[in-house]
Design an enzyme around this catalytic site. Structure first.
Site, PDB file in Angstrom:
ATOM      1  N   CYS A   1     -10.453 -31.112 -21.099  1.00  0.00           N
ATOM      2  CA  CYS A   1     -11.505 -30.182 -21.519  1.00  0.00           C
ATOM      3  C   CYS A   1     -11.736 -30.240 -23.023  1.00  0.00           C
ATOM      4  CB  CYS A   1     -11.123 -28.755 -21.128  1.00  0.00           C
ATOM      5  SG  CYS A   1     -11.019 -28.476 -19.351  1.00  0.00           S
TER       6      CYS A   1
ATOM      7  N   HIS B   1      -4.285 -31.569 -20.562  1.00  0.00           N
ATOM      8  CA  HIS B   1      -5.037 -30.422 -21.052  1.00  0.00           C
ATOM      9  C   HIS B   1      -5.678 -30.717 -22.406  1.00  0.00           C
ATOM     10  CE1 HIS B   1      -4.410 -27.334 -18.089  1.00  0.00           C
ATOM     11  NE2 HIS B   1      -3.101 -27.511 -18.087  1.00  0.00           N
TER      12      HIS B   1
END
Length: 317
Positions: free
Chosen positions: A141, A99
């Site tokens: 991301c 993440h």
């Protein structure tokens, strides 16, 4: 009598890699499926395509009982060791799959990667031998600003990200800020909007120095021609896991890079690798579309992927 020393290839001496894959997070809602596969796929191609010495590649995945659990403290410890051992001409490679997120601190929006313990890493490298090269590949991301002093060569410059909506079959590799803060609050018991207060309570001195030291005591950034960042998307863009193959889920960016390298036996520059990846990922359906970026000097953009900037050469398209 001294034993005769066997010659060692440049690859064996001068190249080191740390490959991180984080699937399992404190909040089960943030679980990912393909990050371990990503790390091992990169491991395989480093050995087969780039002749890396397996002993100089460290794989860190968050499987139960892992010898090298990819917590923030462990990742930073291994990065510091790799950097301290680096010398002139050494090439260092750090790969992260997991993440990513952006957060607000003292009025500024910053990018971070999120290890398996939720302790943010905001600085990957703060010092390096002046003639060594450090390449980061981030399949997460909001990774476009991890080396924010480097000019953009492919893609958009780092800007303050805006909120995104997402949908579709594949899962974005981002933890929403509000969800992240709610999880921290449940663990610390603090009702404090300052993200640093939670991270310091949970991790103490292992929290990023951004949260416990004033700005004038933060480490100096890399020199402008030392860092190379290949990010999975634009600074304000989501990246995705491809879960359609349930037996082998993986990051769309990593899967694409590996496919390009496997199908391109000739040397390929950092620029061409990212341009090719954008051409593949940028035409996907709306909720699976992402645009990889390259942040580095002009010289490093034209350098062969995972080689020194002095090893510039032509590539085929």
């Amino acid at each position: 009598m001294e034993a005769e020393k066997k010659p060692v290839t440049a690859e064996g001496v001068n190249i080191k890699a740390i490959l991180v894959g984080c699937n399992n997070y404190p909040d089960p809602e943030n679980e990912l499926k393909g990050c371990h596969n990503n790390a091992y796929n990169m491991h395989n191609i480093l050995i087969k395509r780039f002749n890396f010495d397996p002993k100089r590649i460290l794989v860190m995945v968050d499987t139960p009982g892992s010898k090298h659990m990819p917590t923030a403290a462990n990742i930073k410890k291994q990065l510091e060791k790799m950097i301290e051992d680096a010398d002139e001409g050494h090439r260092l490679f750090f790969y992260f799959s997991g993440h990513g997120m952006t957060f607000c601190h003292h009025g500024e929006t910053k990018p971070a990667i999120v290890p398996c313990d939720d302790n943010l890493i905001t600085y990957c490298v703060s010092r390096l031998h002046k003639k060594a090269t450090f390449t980061i590949m981030a399949d997460s991301c909001n990774s476009g600003g991890l080396i924010d002093q480097e000019p953009v060569q492919v893609g958009l410059p780092y800007i303050v990200p805006h909120k995104e909506t997402c949908g579709g079959e594949n899962k974005p590799k981002m933890i929403p800020y509000e969800s992240y803060m709610a999880n921290l609050s449940s663990r610390t018991g603090l009702n404090d909007p300052d993200i640093g207060a939670h991270l310091i309570q949970l991790f103490g001195s292992e929290a990023s120095i951004m949260f416990w030291l004033p700005p004038h005591q933060h480490p100096e950034l890399l020199k402008s021609d030392q860092g190379i960042l290949l990010s999975g998307g634009e600074p304000d863009e989501l990246t995705f896991e491809d879960r359609r193959d349930i037996r082998n889920p993986c990051g769309a960016f990593t899967k694409t890079v590996v496919a390009i390298l496997n199908g391109h036996p000739a040397p390929i520059t950092n620029r061409q690798l990212i341009v090719n990846a954008r051409g593949i990922l940028g035409i996907k359906d709306e909720y699976e579309r992402q645009h990889p970026c390259l942040y580095c000097s002009q010289e490093n953009a034209n350098a062969i992927f995972l080689r020194k900037a002095s090893e510039i050469g032509e590539t085929s398209a």
